[in-house]
Design an enzyme around this catalytic site. Sequence first.
Site, PDB file in Angstrom:
ATOM      1  N   ASN A  11     -32.731  18.213 -19.406  1.00 31.78           N
ATOM      2  CA  ASN A  11     -32.451  16.452 -19.464  1.00 31.78           C
ATOM      3  C   ASN A  11     -32.339  16.341 -20.596  1.00 31.78           C
ATOM      4  OD1 ASN A  11     -32.469  14.004 -18.563  1.00 31.78           O
ATOM      5  ND2 ASN A  11     -34.733  14.003 -17.819  1.00 31.78           N
ATOM      6  N   LYS A  13     -31.278  13.470 -21.445  1.00 30.00           N
ATOM      7  CA  LYS A  13     -31.763  11.900 -21.554  1.00 30.00           C
ATOM      8  C   LYS A  13     -30.849  11.314 -22.185  1.00 30.00           C
ATOM      9  CE  LYS A  13     -36.112  13.272 -21.130  1.00 30.00           C
ATOM     10  NZ  LYS A  13     -38.060  13.122 -21.292  1.00 30.00           N
ATOM     11  N   HIS A  96     -36.408  10.120 -12.249  1.00 30.76           N
ATOM     12  CA  HIS A  96     -37.019  10.599 -12.663  1.00 30.76           C
ATOM     13  C   HIS A  96     -38.306   9.146 -13.320  1.00 30.76           C
ATOM     14  CE1 HIS A  96     -38.122  11.035 -17.619  1.00 30.76           C
ATOM     15  NE2 HIS A  96     -38.151  12.477 -17.170  1.00 30.76           N
ATOM     16  N   GLU A  98     -38.560   7.819 -16.144  1.00 30.78           N
ATOM     17  CA  GLU A  98     -38.193   6.945 -17.377  1.00 30.78           C
ATOM     18  C   GLU A  98     -37.402   5.818 -16.232  1.00 30.78           C
ATOM     19  OE1 GLU A  98     -36.307   9.410 -19.630  1.00 30.78           O
ATOM     20  OE2 GLU A  98     -38.483  10.112 -20.373  1.00 30.78           O
ATOM     21  N   GLU A 168     -44.076  16.182 -12.940  1.00 25.75           N
ATOM     22  CA  GLU A 168     -43.493  15.838 -14.097  1.00 25.75           C
ATOM     23  C   GLU A 168     -44.986  15.068 -15.055  1.00 25.75           C
ATOM     24  OE1 GLU A 168     -39.602  16.526 -15.923  1.00 25.75           O
ATOM     25  OE2 GLU A 168     -39.464  14.291 -15.740  1.00 25.75           O
ATOM     26  N   GLY A 174     -42.627  13.581 -23.503  1.00 28.37           N
ATOM     27  CA  GLY A 174     -42.615  13.756 -24.938  1.00 28.37           C
ATOM     28  C   GLY A 174     -43.730  12.796 -25.285  1.00 28.37           C
ATOM     29  N   SER A 215     -42.839  18.068 -22.282  1.00 27.24           N
ATOM     30  CA  SER A 215     -43.446  19.040 -23.053  1.00 27.24           C
ATOM     31  C   SER A 215     -42.985  20.873 -23.368  1.00 27.24           C
ATOM     32  CB  SER A 215     -44.467  18.195 -24.215  1.00 27.24           C
ATOM     33  OG  SER A 215     -44.415  16.830 -24.202  1.00 27.24           O
TER      34      SER A 215
HETATM   35  P1  13P Z   1     -40.066  16.407 -22.736  1.00 27.76           P
HETATM   36  O1  13P Z   1     -39.868  17.953 -21.984  1.00 27.76           O
HETATM   37  O2  13P Z   1     -39.009  15.647 -23.884  1.00 27.76           O
HETATM   38  O3  13P Z   1     -41.791  15.778 -22.428  1.00 27.76           O
HETATM   39  O4  13P Z   1     -38.876  15.810 -21.529  1.00 27.76           O
HETATM   40  C1  13P Z   1     -39.872  15.972 -20.136  1.00 27.76           C
HETATM   41  C2  13P Z   1     -38.383  14.943 -19.046  1.00 27.76           C
HETATM   42  O5  13P Z   1     -38.657  14.330 -19.178  1.00 27.76           O
HETATM   43  C3  13P Z   1     -37.897  15.798 -18.596  1.00 27.76           C
HETATM   44  O6  13P Z   1     -37.114  15.353 -17.306  1.00 27.76           O
END
Ligand code: 13P
Length: 263
Positions: A11, A13, A96, A98, A168, A174, A215
């Site tokens: 992903n 983002k 997601h 976010e 997640e 992150g 992460s």
């Molecule tokens: P990170 O791997 O940057 O922590 O992000 C995970 C994520 O949100 C994947 O959708």
Amino acid sequence: MTKRIPLVAGNWKMNKTIAEARELVSSMSARLREIGGVEKVLCPPFTSLMAISTMLAGTDIGLGAQNMYWEEKGAFTGEVSPLMIKELCKYVIIGHSERRAYFGETDETVNKRLRAAQKFDLTPIVCVGETLDEYESGRTEAVVARQIKLGLADADSAFAPRIVIAYEPVWAIGTGKASSGENANGVVSKVIRPAMSALFGEATAQAIRVLYGGSVNAGNASEFFNQPEIDGALVGGASLKADEFAAITKAASRLDRGQLTID
Ligand code: 13P
């Protein structure tokens, strides 16, 4: 007999211009193509989907969108429809954290997207996971069970085995503070598969792929993939680095989730 084929999705983002996206795919596609026994998916931003779909044509690397609206077309300024996604992608990330945190998504809108994915024959990667506050107050189980129950409500039983769940935990995204493999495995076995079983029956619950996200990097990926209930990863930051993403994919390719049947 159906095996749970491992799946690793990147992903990206809101990262990479079209030129940068092309460069990243050039630097990783040959390596990814050498890795068998794992489904590989890249999810760049909408603006790069067309360019990357051309680059991935004829390869075994799949393409996914990071979001989509549920209506097919019409006066929905700024949205992208499942019909449009379908022209380029086989996969779509839904719900997601976010999007839930910054763009007002709810379990109900996740469900609308899920049913649109079903209608348009897209493989949904549905994200679930608790916030830090929910984790610390012992509400993980209730939150994740609710997200599955409401987010996946009324999916057809024939479509259900195609659904991919990404667990997640929001506190691990992150932050560099991944969950332990054991903790993530426990959420999958105690909450996610039972919730899927309640909706679609045990055979389907056992057939569905469940990924871990938060992460994940080349150093810790095997800790997750060694867990019996975790079938791959949804990778954020590390998917923007060709070496890291290839190493994570390679680690997943060693999984063998066998002996599962769908009635
Ligand atoms: P990170 O791997 O940057 O922590 O992000 C995970 C994520 O949100 C994947 O959708």
